[in-house]
Scaffold this active site. Structure first.
Site, PDB file in Angstrom:
ATOM      1  N   CYS A 117       0.800  -1.222   0.000  1.00  0.00           N
ATOM      2  CA  CYS A 117       0.000   0.000   0.000  1.00  0.00           C
ATOM      3  C   CYS A 117       0.833   1.273   0.000  1.00  0.00           C
ATOM      4  O   CYS A 117       0.325   2.357  -0.291  1.00  0.00           O
ATOM      5  CB  CYS A 117      -0.949   0.001   1.195  1.00  0.00           C
ATOM      6  SG  CYS A 117      -2.147  -1.359   1.175  1.00  0.00           S
ATOM      7  N   HIS A 256      -3.469   7.083   2.661  1.00  0.00           N
ATOM      8  CA  HIS A 256      -3.863   5.794   2.105  1.00  0.00           C
ATOM      9  C   HIS A 256      -5.257   5.447   2.611  1.00  0.00           C
ATOM     10  O   HIS A 256      -5.556   5.579   3.794  1.00  0.00           O
ATOM     11  CB  HIS A 256      -2.850   4.729   2.518  1.00  0.00           C
ATOM     12  CG  HIS A 256      -3.290   3.337   2.222  1.00  0.00           C
ATOM     13  ND1 HIS A 256      -3.711   2.935   0.976  1.00  0.00           N
ATOM     14  CD2 HIS A 256      -3.372   2.238   3.028  1.00  0.00           C
ATOM     15  CE1 HIS A 256      -4.026   1.656   1.012  1.00  0.00           C
ATOM     16  NE2 HIS A 256      -3.843   1.213   2.249  1.00  0.00           N
ATOM     17  N   ASN A 286     -10.268  -0.227  -0.344  1.00  0.00           N
ATOM     18  CA  ASN A 286      -8.803  -0.180  -0.336  1.00  0.00           C
ATOM     19  C   ASN A 286      -8.286  -0.745  -1.652  1.00  0.00           C
ATOM     20  O   ASN A 286      -8.338  -1.957  -1.873  1.00  0.00           O
ATOM     21  CB  ASN A 286      -8.270  -0.982   0.849  1.00  0.00           C
ATOM     22  CG  ASN A 286      -6.750  -0.943   0.950  1.00  0.00           C
ATOM     23  OD1 ASN A 286      -6.059  -0.438   0.070  1.00  0.00           O
ATOM     24  ND2 ASN A 286      -6.220  -1.495   2.028  1.00  0.00           N
TER      25      ASN A 286
END
EC number: 2.3.1.180
Length: 329
Positions: A117, A256, A286
């Site tokens: 990520c 994020h 996500n």
């Protein structure tokens, strides 16, 4: 004496698939509910690359194509593509060269970067170094992941979190604006708390791993949650201290998009109001390396020249960190 050059984001592009997987559909797959998912993650729906003949390279190429068309950039002018992804089309060969071909970038070379990520931030710093060296003038940094292909849709703890998508930015030289600084960290002791156990050289896919679904994402949510808040907060704090200003001088934070509760906690720790924090997790979930560039794409019209922007991320590895840039070219 030559003038200092920074790498400025001069164009942004994005792509998300048409197919929507909302929480009510997930209620039919696992023991969960829309109310439970929204309360714990902030996610209402996510996009899924339903066409099994397409993969990460197709989404990355689509984001690039959208960028080139929107900003009237010629494909042949692109020098390099840095692709941040945890879901390459294949383990071998790399995906970035495929992206270059599909996007018609006949003069560009490509490189895959996997930092989970945090991948987009890490790739952004590499692209900035290429620009600052004056070796290249146009570098594309892309975050793209097809998480639906590595998620176990019988595991309610992970399948509610992830979606598919791609975002891209163009870096070009600037004497005024661009990437100023970054703080990156890694902690290998976190490796087992968020990973795909099988499929690599340590444990190749076999009968046992397939039977136990070890080729899908596994996560210790509590540990990841705690470390994500700590890592994103501390790296932002360190970056602020290093550059000599307080959090109230930040115009925008783009975190994020892993969990809305994580985002809220980081903003609270930094004492930054949520009005300065960009959030689109409710629409996409996500998307791993794609979350930050998709936020840049979604909210590009909100950014003014000279705005101070902090980007911050946390991912498997553990990998985490923050970047500081000013908007403009």
């Amino acid at each position: 004496m030559s003038q200092e050059i920074k790498a400025a984001i001069t164009a942004v592009g994005g792509y998300v698939p048409d197919t929507i997987l909302d929480n009510f559909q997930l209620e039919k797959l696992v023991d969960t509910s829309d109310e439970w998912i929204v309360a714990r993650t902030g996610i209402k729906e996510r996009r899924i690359l339903a066409d099994k003949q397409k993969a990460t390279s197709d989404m990355a190429a689509a984001a690039i194509t959208e960028l080139l068309a929107e900003y009237s950039v010629k494909a042949e002018e692109i020098d390099c593509v840095l692709l941040a992804t945890s879901t390459p089309d294949k383990l071998l060969a790399p995906t970035a060269p495929i992206v270059c071909t599909k996007a018609g970038l006949r003069n560009a070379w490509g490189l895959d970067i996997n930092a989970a990520c945090s991948g987009f931030l890490y790739a952004l710093s590499v692209g900035a170094a290429f620009i600052e060296s004056r070796r290249f003038k146009k570098v594309l940094v892309v975050g793209a992941d097809t998480m639906s292909r590595i998620v176990d849709y019988t595991d309610r703890n992970t399948c509610i979190l992830f979606g598919d998508g791609a975002g891209a930015v163009l870096l070009e030289p600037s004497s005024n604006y661009g990437l100023h600084d970054f703080i990156f960290k890694t902690d290998g002791t976190g490796n087992d708390f968020l990973s795909i156990p099988a499929g690599g050289s340590l444990q190749p896919v076999g009968d046992i791993s397939l039977h136990e679904n070890l080729h899908y994402v596994k996560q210790d949510g509590r540990t990841v949650f705690k470390n994500a808040i700590s890592g994103m907060t501390s790296s932002c704090d360190e970056l602020l201290m290093k550059n000599g200003f307080d959090a109230d001088a930040i115009d925008w934070i783009i975190p994020h998009q892993a969990n809305l509760r994580i985002i809220n906690a980081v903003a609270d720790n930094l004492k930054v109001p949520m009005s300065k924090v960009k959030v689109n997790i409710q629409r996409y979930g996500n998307t791993t390396a794609a979350t930050i560039p998709l936020c840049l794409w979604d909210f590009k019209n909100d950014f003014k020249q000279g705005d101070r922007i902090f980007l911050t991320a946390f991912g498997a590895g553990f990998t985490y960190g923050s970047s500081y840039l000013t908007w403009g070219n």
